[in-house]
Write an enzyme that holds these catalytic residues in place. Structure first.
Site, PDB file in Angstrom:
ATOM      1  CG  ASN A 248      -1.848   1.135   1.320  1.00 41.57           C
ATOM      2  OD1 ASN A 248      -1.815   2.025   0.469  1.00 41.57           O
ATOM      3  ND2 ASN A 248      -2.701   1.138   2.324  1.00 41.57           N
TER       4      ASN A 248
ATOM      5  N   GLY B 221     -11.093   7.268   9.556  1.00 47.62           N
ATOM      6  CA  GLY B 221      -9.645   7.237   9.799  1.00 47.62           C
ATOM      7  C   GLY B 221      -9.087   8.606   9.466  1.00 47.62           C
TER       8      GLY B 221
ATOM      9  CG  ASP C 118      -3.401  11.788  16.343  1.00 45.09           C
ATOM     10  OD1 ASP C 118      -4.390  11.317  16.939  1.00 45.09           O
ATOM     11  OD2 ASP C 118      -2.339  11.169  16.169  1.00 45.09           O
TER      12      ASP C 118
ATOM     13  NE  ARG D 245      -3.839   8.456  18.376  1.00 49.13           N
ATOM     14  CZ  ARG D 245      -3.083   7.614  17.711  1.00 49.13           C
ATOM     15  NH1 ARG D 245      -2.812   6.449  18.215  1.00 49.13           N
ATOM     16  NH2 ARG D 245      -2.586   7.940  16.540  1.00 49.13           N
TER      17      ARG D 245
ATOM     18  CB  ILE E 291     -11.643   7.881  14.202  1.00 51.32           C
ATOM     19  CG1 ILE E 291     -10.414   8.766  13.977  1.00 51.32           C
ATOM     20  CG2 ILE E 291     -12.679   8.571  15.088  1.00 51.32           C
ATOM     21  CD1 ILE E 291     -10.675  10.019  13.137  1.00 51.32           C
TER      22      ILE E 291
ATOM     23  CD  GLU F 134      -8.369  -0.061   4.010  1.00 52.20           C
ATOM     24  OE1 GLU F 134      -7.725   0.153   5.067  1.00 52.20           O
ATOM     25  OE2 GLU F 134      -8.720   0.839   3.250  1.00 52.20           O
TER      26      GLU F 134
HETATM   27  P1  ADP Z   1      -5.545   5.944   7.677  1.00 50.49           P
HETATM   28  O1  ADP Z   1      -6.696   6.612   6.978  1.00 50.49           O
HETATM   29  O2  ADP Z   1      -4.251   6.719   7.540  1.00 50.49           O
HETATM   30  O3  ADP Z   1      -5.425   4.455   7.427  1.00 50.49           O
HETATM   31  P2  ADP Z   1      -6.322   5.158  10.351  1.00 50.49           P
HETATM   32  O4  ADP Z   1      -7.474   4.331   9.975  1.00 50.49           O
HETATM   33  O5  ADP Z   1      -5.114   4.513  10.929  1.00 50.49           O
HETATM   34  O6  ADP Z   1      -5.888   6.153   9.217  1.00 50.49           O
HETATM   35  O7  ADP Z   1      -6.847   6.239  11.429  1.00 50.49           O
HETATM   36  C1  ADP Z   1      -6.033   7.245  11.936  1.00 50.49           C
HETATM   37  C2  ADP Z   1      -6.866   8.079  12.901  1.00 50.49           C
HETATM   38  O8  ADP Z   1      -7.333   7.219  13.963  1.00 50.49           O
HETATM   39  C3  ADP Z   1      -6.107   9.226  13.568  1.00 50.49           C
HETATM   40  O9  ADP Z   1      -6.902  10.401  13.593  1.00 50.49           O
HETATM   41  C4  ADP Z   1      -5.922   8.711  14.984  1.00 50.49           C
HETATM   42  O10 ADP Z   1      -5.870   9.774  15.893  1.00 50.49           O
HETATM   43  C5  ADP Z   1      -7.174   7.904  15.184  1.00 50.49           C
HETATM   44  N1  ADP Z   1      -7.038   6.997  16.312  1.00 50.49           N
HETATM   45  C6  ADP Z   1      -6.242   5.908  16.450  1.00 50.49           C
HETATM   46  N2  ADP Z   1      -6.372   5.381  17.711  1.00 50.49           N
HETATM   47  C7  ADP Z   1      -7.256   6.164  18.355  1.00 50.49           C
HETATM   48  C8  ADP Z   1      -7.808   6.161  19.678  1.00 50.49           C
HETATM   49  N3  ADP Z   1      -7.452   5.247  20.573  1.00 50.49           N
HETATM   50  N4  ADP Z   1      -8.709   7.126  19.991  1.00 50.49           N
HETATM   51  C9  ADP Z   1      -9.046   8.061  19.095  1.00 50.49           C
HETATM   52  N5  ADP Z   1      -8.577   8.122  17.838  1.00 50.49           N
HETATM   53  C10 ADP Z   1      -7.697   7.191  17.486  1.00 50.49           C
END
Ligand code: ADP
Length: 398
Positions: A9, A210, A283, A285, A329, A379
């Site tokens: 990816n 996400g 982010d 978090r 998220i 995915e």
């Molecule tokens: P991508 O679209 O890059 O694949 P992800 O699906 O990994 O992204 O999601 C990333 C998002 O998930 C970020 O905004 C991150 O802050 C959020 N995230 C990951 N763990 C947590 C958590 N424990 N609580 C809140 N948000 C989270």
């Protein structure tokens, strides 16, 4: 010797990979990892299924490894890693398959050239997705490669869902709503029957929340509508993307602020969304922990737009049996799920904050007519499955 499949990816600044071993026909996850910041401060890490780091390397600030350098590192790492496995194919995530690629495809030089047609439709993603394919075709021409598209799953959308109210010739020229995150939705559709047979055969809205966020309405596991459109910037606000805005804003910025296409591209893809609204971070978090009012408004807008789209997609479906939360998220943030689900009784959803906090998989109250679920997406496994099936269907000797 067991067969192995690698999933790639490749994004603008990172290349993620996952290795699967084929055991008794099943795909078993092996090592996975990524090379991040490939043109600024490259860092490679590989982990085993328990999350233990098995390899790591940093190149230092300012090193421009680039996609080719990163892929070469990965190729050599995997060559050593695959001592007692036989690499039978590589599956790639490719953002755009246009109208023609409704399913994964075995990529040769001709198909690769054809996929380059979609670069103008996804200029920030497609070139990066295709570059490892080109490199492997050159370095390992006998290794079969399969492209799996984020758009394919949405090709079942009816014409009305795909159409912009623009002159017909523009629609015919391909300016239409394609939809993205299809591999994630397809994976959820494939496992939903195990969780909720009624929803799997009925009406479901999946929330892929996400860094990129979108939602998909599914009838009997098939996409009928989604929030992303011609590009992956439409729909919900995201980490750094603005989501849907009045196109008049773009014209105003051009006329009154003298912004050109590239400046607007930067604005709507990388400076907006949660980051732009909060001025703090993309982010989730960080925003959830912040007491800054700008972080609060960013969260409010994010949840509000999700709820508006929920109403819209439920209307497109003509009803609703279940919601599914997924991606970073959706899978991890109970507070965001709670905000999204609160006050949806009119839709038949009775939230249960305590079970939501516990993380699911079922997060609605037992008596709720509409169920709410948390189901982790995968995915990579979807791409590995597609790769396995596509390779099995190839004529012998291909
Ligand atoms: P991508 O679209 O890059 O694949 P992800 O699906 O990994 O992204 O999601 C990333 C998002 O998930 C970020 O905004 C991150 O802050 C959020 N995230 C990951 N763990 C947590 C958590 N424990 N609580 C809140 N948000 C989270």
């Amino acid at each position: 010797m067991a067969d192995a499949i690698v999933v790639i990816n490749a994004g603008s600044s990172s290349i993620k990979f996952s290795l699967f071993t084929v055991r008794g026909g099943d795909l078993v996850p092996d090592v996975r990892g990524q090379i991040e910041a490939i043109s600024t401060a490259p860092h490679f890490v590989a982990k085993d299924p328990s999350g233990r780091t098995v390899a790591e390397k940093s190149w230092g600030e300012g090193t421009k490894l680039g996609h080719d350098g990163a892929m070469e590192h990965l190729r050599l790492f995997l060559r050593d890693e695959l001592e007692d496995q036989r690499l039978v194919g590589v599956g790639h995530r490719v953002v755009h398959g246009g109208l023609d690629y409704t399913a994964p495809v075995h990529v040769d030089a001709r198909v690769l050239k054809d996929l380059e047609r979609f670069v103008p439709l996804a200029p920030l993603h497609q070139p990066h997705n295709l570059s490892p394919i080109a490199l492997l075709l050159e370095r390992m021409p006998d290794l079969p490669q399969v492209a799996c598209f984020d758009t394919s799953f949405h090709r079942t959308n009816p014409e009305v869902a795909q159409r912009f109210a623009l002159p017909a010739d523009l629609h015919e020229a391909g300016i239409r709503r394609y939809g993205f995150h299809g591999l994630s939705y397809e994976y959820i559709a494939s496992v939903l029957p195990r969780f909720d047979a009624k929803a799997a055969a009925g009406k479901t809205i999946v929330l892929h929340l996400g860094n990129g966020s979108s939602m998909c309405a599914m009838q009997s596991g098939r996409s009928v509508a989604s929030t992303m459109g011609f590009t992956a910037v439409e729909g919900l606000p995201m980490g750094t993307r603005c989501g849907s805005i009045d196109p008049g804003v773009i014209l105003y910025l051009m006329d009154e602020r003298g912004m050109d296409a590239r400046a607007i591209e930067r604005l709507i893809y990388t400076q907006s969304g949660l980051l732009g609204m909060s001025g703090i971070s993309s982010d989730m978090r960080v925003l959830l922990e912040s007491v800054d009012p700008r972080a609060q408004i960013a969260l409010d807008v994010y949840a509000y737009r999700i709820r508006r789209e929920l109403g819209s997609l439920a209307a497109a479906l003509g009803g609703l049996d279940a919601l599914v939360f997924t991606a970073g998220i959706g899978e991890n943030s109970a507070p965001i799920r709670e905000r999204v689900c609160a006050g949806l009784e009119w839709l038949g959803l009775e939230p249960d904050p305590a079970v939501n906090k516990a993380g699911g998989p079922l997060i609605s109250a037992p008596a709720s007519r509409v169920k709410a679920w948390v189901i982790p997406t995968n995915e990579e496994l979807m791409i590995a499955r597609h790769t396995q099936r596509t390779l099995a269907a190839l004529p012998r000797g291909t």
